[in-house]
Design a protein around this motif. Structure first.
Motif, PDB file in Angstrom:
ATOM      1  N   ILE A  16     -24.428 -17.861  16.245  1.00 46.08           N
ATOM      2  CA  ILE A  16     -23.281 -16.981  16.802  1.00 46.08           C
ATOM      3  C   ILE A  16     -22.736 -16.465  15.426  1.00 46.08           C
ATOM      4  O   ILE A  16     -23.125 -16.613  14.397  1.00 46.08           O
ATOM      5  CB  ILE A  16     -22.028 -18.021  17.366  1.00 46.08           C
ATOM      6  N   ASP A  17     -21.955 -15.502  15.978  1.00 47.62           N
ATOM      7  CA  ASP A  17     -21.107 -14.407  14.915  1.00 47.62           C
ATOM      8  C   ASP A  17     -20.429 -15.132  13.825  1.00 47.62           C
ATOM      9  O   ASP A  17     -19.853 -16.189  14.183  1.00 47.62           O
ATOM     10  CB  ASP A  17     -20.062 -13.633  15.835  1.00 47.62           C
ATOM     11  N   PRO A  18     -20.615 -14.884  12.586  1.00 42.66           N
ATOM     12  CA  PRO A  18     -20.203 -15.916  11.430  1.00 42.66           C
ATOM     13  C   PRO A  18     -18.742 -16.103  11.363  1.00 42.66           C
ATOM     14  O   PRO A  18     -18.257 -17.215  11.333  1.00 42.66           O
ATOM     15  CB  PRO A  18     -20.382 -14.953  10.215  1.00 42.66           C
ATOM     16  N   LEU A  19     -17.997 -15.034  11.888  1.00 41.71           N
ATOM     17  CA  LEU A  19     -16.339 -15.131  12.122  1.00 41.71           C
ATOM     18  C   LEU A  19     -16.106 -16.197  13.266  1.00 41.71           C
ATOM     19  O   LEU A  19     -15.172 -17.253  13.178  1.00 41.71           O
ATOM     20  CB  LEU A  19     -15.478 -13.922  12.584  1.00 41.71           C
ATOM     21  N   GLN A  20     -16.846 -16.297  14.281  1.00 38.34           N
ATOM     22  CA  GLN A  20     -16.524 -17.231  15.430  1.00 38.34           C
ATOM     23  C   GLN A  20     -16.729 -18.779  14.965  1.00 38.34           C
ATOM     24  O   GLN A  20     -16.468 -19.473  15.125  1.00 38.34           O
ATOM     25  CB  GLN A  20     -17.751 -16.734  16.520  1.00 38.34           C
ATOM     26  N   ALA A  21     -18.153 -18.669  14.214  1.00 38.93           N
ATOM     27  CA  ALA A  21     -18.410 -20.049  13.476  1.00 38.93           C
ATOM     28  C   ALA A  21     -17.347 -20.369  12.639  1.00 38.93           C
ATOM     29  O   ALA A  21     -17.061 -21.583  12.761  1.00 38.93           O
ATOM     30  CB  ALA A  21     -19.681 -19.641  12.560  1.00 38.93           C
ATOM     31  N   ALA A  22     -16.658 -19.499  11.775  1.00 39.91           N
ATOM     32  CA  ALA A  22     -15.464 -19.739  11.116  1.00 39.91           C
ATOM     33  C   ALA A  22     -14.492 -20.380  11.894  1.00 39.91           C
ATOM     34  O   ALA A  22     -13.804 -21.512  11.629  1.00 39.91           O
ATOM     35  CB  ALA A  22     -15.022 -18.783  10.325  1.00 39.91           C
ATOM     36  N   LEU A  23     -14.179 -20.098  12.912  1.00 35.61           N
ATOM     37  CA  LEU A  23     -13.112 -20.424  13.748  1.00 35.61           C
ATOM     38  C   LEU A  23     -13.466 -21.860  14.371  1.00 35.61           C
ATOM     39  O   LEU A  23     -12.727 -22.731  14.527  1.00 35.61           O
ATOM     40  CB  LEU A  23     -12.879 -19.453  15.299  1.00 35.61           C
ATOM     41  N   THR A  24     -14.681 -22.086  14.566  1.00 33.16           N
ATOM     42  CA  THR A  24     -15.223 -23.191  15.282  1.00 33.16           C
ATOM     43  C   THR A  24     -15.034 -24.332  14.292  1.00 33.16           C
ATOM     44  O   THR A  24     -14.629 -25.394  14.422  1.00 33.16           O
ATOM     45  CB  THR A  24     -16.898 -23.194  15.512  1.00 33.16           C
ATOM     46  N   VAL A  25     -15.371 -23.965  13.089  1.00 33.05           N
ATOM     47  CA  VAL A  25     -15.657 -25.033  12.038  1.00 33.05           C
ATOM     48  C   VAL A  25     -14.047 -25.321  11.662  1.00 33.05           C
ATOM     49  O   VAL A  25     -13.828 -26.525  11.585  1.00 33.05           O
ATOM     50  CB  VAL A  25     -16.273 -24.404  10.704  1.00 33.05           C
ATOM     51  N   ALA A  26     -13.509 -24.418  11.596  1.00 28.26           N
ATOM     52  CA  ALA A  26     -11.950 -24.826  11.110  1.00 28.26           C
ATOM     53  C   ALA A  26     -11.468 -25.557  12.399  1.00 28.26           C
ATOM     54  O   ALA A  26     -10.463 -26.405  12.030  1.00 28.26           O
ATOM     55  CB  ALA A  26     -11.097 -23.430  11.082  1.00 28.26           C
ATOM     56  N   GLY A  27     -11.796 -25.390  13.521  1.00 30.12           N
ATOM     57  CA  GLY A  27     -10.952 -26.124  14.632  1.00 30.12           C
ATOM     58  C   GLY A  27     -11.661 -27.559  14.575  1.00 30.12           C
ATOM     59  O   GLY A  27     -10.714 -28.359  14.835  1.00 30.12           O
ATOM     60  N   SER A  28     -12.835 -27.720  14.204  1.00 24.12           N
ATOM     61  CA  SER A  28     -13.280 -29.191  13.893  1.00 24.12           C
ATOM     62  C   SER A  28     -12.678 -29.819  12.803  1.00 24.12           C
ATOM     63  O   SER A  28     -12.409 -31.078  12.962  1.00 24.12           O
ATOM     64  CB  SER A  28     -14.936 -29.130  13.651  1.00 24.12           C
ATOM     65  N   GLY A  29     -12.304 -29.129  11.827  1.00 25.53           N
ATOM     66  CA  GLY A  29     -11.597 -29.746  10.700  1.00 25.53           C
ATOM     67  C   GLY A  29     -10.145 -30.068  11.158  1.00 25.53           C
ATOM     68  O   GLY A  29      -9.574 -31.082  10.857  1.00 25.53           O
ATOM     69  N   LEU A  30      -9.707 -29.131  12.284  1.00 27.90           N
ATOM     70  CA  LEU A  30      -8.161 -29.596  12.311  1.00 27.90           C
ATOM     71  C   LEU A  30      -8.212 -30.810  13.441  1.00 27.90           C
ATOM     72  O   LEU A  30      -7.279 -31.481  13.401  1.00 27.90           O
ATOM     73  CB  LEU A  30      -7.694 -28.681  13.575  1.00 27.90           C
ATOM     74  N   GLN A  31      -9.418 -30.781  14.311  1.00 29.06           N
ATOM     75  CA  GLN A  31      -9.540 -31.882  15.127  1.00 29.06           C
ATOM     76  C   GLN A  31      -9.794 -33.432  14.180  1.00 29.06           C
ATOM     77  O   GLN A  31      -8.904 -34.453  14.680  1.00 29.06           O
ATOM     78  CB  GLN A  31     -10.785 -31.927  15.964  1.00 29.06           C
ATOM     79  N   ALA A  32     -10.627 -33.272  13.056  1.00 27.01           N
ATOM     80  CA  ALA A  32     -10.886 -34.277  12.350  1.00 27.01           C
ATOM     81  C   ALA A  32      -9.631 -34.795  11.791  1.00 27.01           C
ATOM     82  O   ALA A  32      -9.209 -35.974  11.519  1.00 27.01           O
ATOM     83  CB  ALA A  32     -11.824 -33.968  11.271  1.00 27.01           C
ATOM     84  N   GLN A  33      -8.837 -33.989  11.213  1.00 27.78           N
ATOM     85  CA  GLN A  33      -7.465 -34.117  10.313  1.00 27.78           C
ATOM     86  C   GLN A  33      -6.365 -34.791  11.392  1.00 27.78           C
ATOM     87  O   GLN A  33      -5.812 -35.970  10.999  1.00 27.78           O
ATOM     88  CB  GLN A  33      -6.884 -33.145   9.744  1.00 27.78           C
ATOM     89  N   SER A  34      -6.414 -34.323  12.788  1.00 29.51           N
ATOM     90  CA  SER A  34      -5.519 -34.861  13.559  1.00 29.51           C
ATOM     91  C   SER A  34      -5.949 -36.607  13.818  1.00 29.51           C
ATOM     92  O   SER A  34      -4.906 -37.258  14.114  1.00 29.51           O
ATOM     93  CB  SER A  34      -5.425 -34.223  14.790  1.00 29.51           C
ATOM     94  N   ALA A  35      -7.120 -36.693  14.000  1.00 28.52           N
ATOM     95  CA  ALA A  35      -7.667 -37.826  14.172  1.00 28.52           C
ATOM     96  C   ALA A  35      -7.158 -39.059  13.047  1.00 28.52           C
ATOM     97  O   ALA A  35      -6.690 -40.127  13.420  1.00 28.52           O
ATOM     98  CB  ALA A  35      -9.132 -38.216  14.435  1.00 28.52           C
ATOM     99  N   ARG A  36      -7.375 -38.349  11.783  1.00 23.39           N
ATOM    100  CA  ARG A  36      -6.649 -39.085  10.671  1.00 23.39           C
ATOM    101  C   ARG A  36      -5.305 -39.477  10.431  1.00 23.39           C
ATOM    102  O   ARG A  36      -4.912 -40.622  10.363  1.00 23.39           O
ATOM    103  CB  ARG A  36      -7.121 -38.243   9.390  1.00 23.39           C
ATOM    104  N   ILE A  37      -4.613 -38.342  11.249  1.00 23.40           N
ATOM    105  CA  ILE A  37      -3.247 -38.531  11.333  1.00 23.40           C
ATOM    106  C   ILE A  37      -2.591 -39.926  12.485  1.00 23.40           C
ATOM    107  O   ILE A  37      -2.147 -40.440  12.297  1.00 23.40           O
ATOM    108  CB  ILE A  37      -2.520 -37.343  11.534  1.00 23.40           C
ATOM    109  N   ARG A  38      -3.899 -39.793  13.308  1.00 21.57           N
ATOM    110  CA  ARG A  38      -3.452 -40.961  14.314  1.00 21.57           C
ATOM    111  C   ARG A  38      -3.522 -42.126  13.754  1.00 21.57           C
ATOM    112  O   ARG A  38      -2.997 -42.967  14.291  1.00 21.57           O
ATOM    113  CB  ARG A  38      -4.355 -40.568  15.476  1.00 21.57           C
TER     114      ARG A  38
END
Lengths: 128, 140
Positions: free
Chosen positions: B2-24
């Motif tokens: 996919i488009d690299p910028l779209q990929a950047a959004l996807t990866v950053a989103g997964s990072g947000l999810q991972a860090q939220s799990a950590r805060i949980r």
């Protein structure tokens, strides 16, 4: 002339997009054990040995090579040496370093789009 | 791919999810910092740990970050004297959870830091996308 400048700007924008994706991956993995920060090849390496007359495209050193978008496959390389620090878990991502990269990308990207816009306006002026 | 910028959004989103799990997980640990067992001599709440790994997302072909494992901290439980506690054994000793609030808060700050960085990156990817769209807007 204008064509090759627009082509170069487009290639640079593509390269910056790929770099942004790599920065995003590094930041997302800022706490992944054993992950080492990556970076794309420098842009100069992509344009320096271009095969055509403009000097702006990828070189094809093998018959199997397809001369397409140089950054389409997101060819990244590991840069262990340039990491600012490596934590005990083997993670080598420094958020500060990545933020600097990101702002660098932002600056270059706005420069590129501004150049593209300026040349577009010149073309339009000539066409009218 | 996919488009690299779209990929950047996807990866950053997964990072947000991972860090939220950590805060949980951190909040679970802090909430249970005093949770002893229910029966005499039983084990109290065991501190949870979380680790991440980089994995390829099959749908988009982007290497995203995911929670690899939610494990348990197997370090020893601190023992306090509290004969009145339901979890106290014959000698009046109660095993307390192996949760150190200071460690948890430090962990939370680090998760916060990483979350902000992820947010910054996805915000910037969005700016780059709109800069590209703006090219169309002005050059008519």
């Amino acid at each position: 002339m204008v064509d090759s400048i627009l082509a170069l700007a487009t290639q640079h924008l593509d390269w910056l997009s790929s770099r942004q994706a790599v920065v995003a991956r590094n930041v997302a993995n800022a706490n992944t054990p054993g992950y080492v920060a990556q970076d794309v090849q420098p842009f100069s390496a992509l344009v320096a040995d271009g095969g055509d007359h403009t000097g702006f495209s990828l070189s094809t050193t093998h018959p199997g090579h397809i001369a397409v978008d140089p950054t389409a496959d997101l060819n990244t390389r590991s840069v262990v040496g340039s990491a600012w620090e490596i934590t005990h878990s083997g993670n080598a991502v420094t958020l500060e370093q990545e933020m600097i990269k990101a702002s660098d990308i932002h600056r270059s990207y706005s420069l590129d789009t501004a150049i593209t816009r300026a040349f577009h306006q010149m073309l339009n002026m000539a066409a009218k | 791919m996919i488009d690299p910028l779209q990929a950047a959004l996807t990866v950053a989103g997964s990072g947000l999810q991972a860090q939220s799990a950590r805060i949980r997980i951190v909040s679970e640990n802090i909430a249970n910092a005093q949770s002893t067992g229910a029966t005499p001599g039983s084990d109290p709440y065991m501190r949870k740990t979380i680790t991440f790994s980089s994995e390829l997302d099959k749908a988009s072909g982007v290497p995203v970050v995911q929670v690899r494992e939610i494990g348990f901290d197997t370090s020893a439980f601190p023992v306090v004297q509290d004969p009145g506690n339901p979890a106290a054994d014959i000698n009046g000793a109660v095993k307390m959870p192996n949760v150190n609030i200071l460690t948890e808060v430090a962990d939370m700050r680090e998760a916060n830091h990483s979350y902000e960085a992820d947010l910054q990156v996805s915000q910037q990817a969005r700016q780059l996308i709109s800069m590209t769209i703006d090219l169309l807007r002005n050059s008519s």
